[in-house]
Design a protein around this motif. Sequence first.
Motif, mmCIF file in Angstrom:
data_model
loop_
_atom_site.group_PDB
_atom_site.id
_atom_site.type_symbol
_atom_site.label_atom_id
_atom_site.label_comp_id
_atom_site.label_asym_id
_atom_site.label_seq_id
_atom_site.Cartn_x
_atom_site.Cartn_y
_atom_site.Cartn_z
ATOM 1 N N ASN A 1 68.942 -26.594 102.609
ATOM 2 C CA ASN A 1 69.914 -27.165 103.344
ATOM 3 C C ASN A 1 69.855 -27.129 104.717
ATOM 4 N N ASN B 1 84.081 -31.689 99.238
ATOM 5 C CA ASN B 1 82.953 -31.164 100.070
ATOM 6 C C ASN B 1 83.542 -30.970 101.625
ATOM 7 N N MET C 1 74.212 -21.843 95.484
ATOM 8 C CA MET C 1 74.902 -22.934 96.505
ATOM 9 C C MET C 1 75.970 -21.999 97.150
ATOM 10 N N VAL D 1 76.547 -33.389 100.252
ATOM 11 C CA VAL D 1 75.654 -32.641 101.024
ATOM 12 C C VAL D 1 75.052 -33.158 102.398
ATOM 13 N N ASN E 1 74.939 -23.189 100.720
ATOM 14 C CA ASN E 1 75.835 -23.849 101.276
ATOM 15 C C ASN E 1 76.919 -23.427 102.192
ATOM 16 N N SER F 1 81.568 -24.573 96.796
ATOM 17 C CA SER F 1 80.295 -25.098 96.018
ATOM 18 C C SER F 1 79.900 -24.130 94.750
#
Length: 505
Positions: free
Chosen positions: A190, A420, A101, A336, A105, A281
Amino acid sequence: MAAPSATKTKLPLDLNEESTGAPLGKDPKNPGRDSKVSRMGTASIPRLITEFAIPAILGMVVNGAYNVVDSIFLGQAMGEIGLSAATVANPIMIVFMAISMLIGNGGNALAALRLGEGRRVDAEISLGNTVLLSVVVSAIVGIAALNPAVLDGLLTLSSATDDVRPYARAFLQIICFGFIFQCIGMGVNNFIRTAGAPNRALVTMLIGLVVSTALNYLFVLRLGWGVEGSALATIIGQAASCAAVLWYFVFTRNVPLKLHFRYMAPHLRVIGTILSLGFASFAVQAGMAVVNFVINHLLVQYGALSPIGADDALASIGVVQRVAMFTVLPLVGVAVAIQPLLGFNYGAKLIDRVRKTLWYGIAGATVLGTVMWLVVHLFPEFIVGAFGITHDGLVDFTVFALKVQLLMLPFVGFQIVGSNYFQATGQPAKSIVLSLTRQILFLVPLLFALPEVLPHILPQFTGLDALYFATPMADFLSIFVTVIFIIVEMKRLRKLERGEIIAKF
């Protein structure tokens, strides 16, 4: 085109476009190439969130199901010793998820911001450097796994007992060698969502879970390969997902982002930005790993003083931790899902859409958290029994621990989505602080303090009982802090909208 220098901060969008950040969707060679991306700044926000959230939530559940599937099959085949081995391995596996992540991310957040600015090549460089980082880090993990002292040190840190250690070591070594498949399959997945194809992102995850589940059944229950079979099934499933993800970016036509070998050349500024944006993350997952290390240590300490015993305490709370992680994953899925929408609109300076996306996301996560809370309270015995815990005393202990630990679940979604949000809008420092409050700053001190304090205040609870009261208390405190951050951010967005300040990321 030659790979751009790491010292440049702006790169030409592509060969036919200006370097001034021209809007997407104007490539005459591929007129429909960017339509799925550009609609993030124009289409209905509730419709976009629904479209992105459903596959994202299912995708996170699928990703988390790997650990649950391992535990279920090992529990059914090997009993408490199999569950204990999985519990000991769990913190290290969470560290691997944290690394995935951190890279994935962070790279995806940067790509979404750059696409919002209309800078496609910058977004593709982010993708290429994300894959490069995944390969490099996976190689380091694989080499480290060849050293027995490294694995034994990690198992000691995770409080492996003498009976459990050989099983956990065998499981972990195989997982380490296959880490590259998780790092790319999960991290780069992602980007598919940011490219406007959330359903495709879900399919790539489902492929891996189906393969992993089928092979766990074959290797563990039918062939009796134990922990080695479960680990092997897991990495083969992750390899299937990894192949599907890479296929999308290399061979699929007319996608907004492509993986080019020339953009895998390391760019230090890009790598630095990826790591800074992804650190929030990473902090969430790494904090979870730290908590698991601490809990395992305290379970052995206080479990040995209780009738349950250390190994059964590890097995029981291991089940609680897995169920807790599984119930939180849909909430992470909402966060997400809205990340590319937040990043694109923030990069395009569409502040009203940013604000609406945040509040719709918080509402969705709150509803999901409430549903998951109800499921846990309505069917706790069934959930615990699925992991192979059968004798009454341990079932009762596990059920009560599960209900207490998830007490604040309906409100946790606010904290996760709020944290987030700051990552998605290029404010990593704030996101990191909020991420650390729930997992580290509040929870770890409470885990050490409550077993010493609670039995004196409420004598009906033992030190072992006190461990699972720490989580809801930490959740409450972290939610309160997040509320303060969001109130301040709403004021900042109003100033940004009026042009009084300029966003920098």
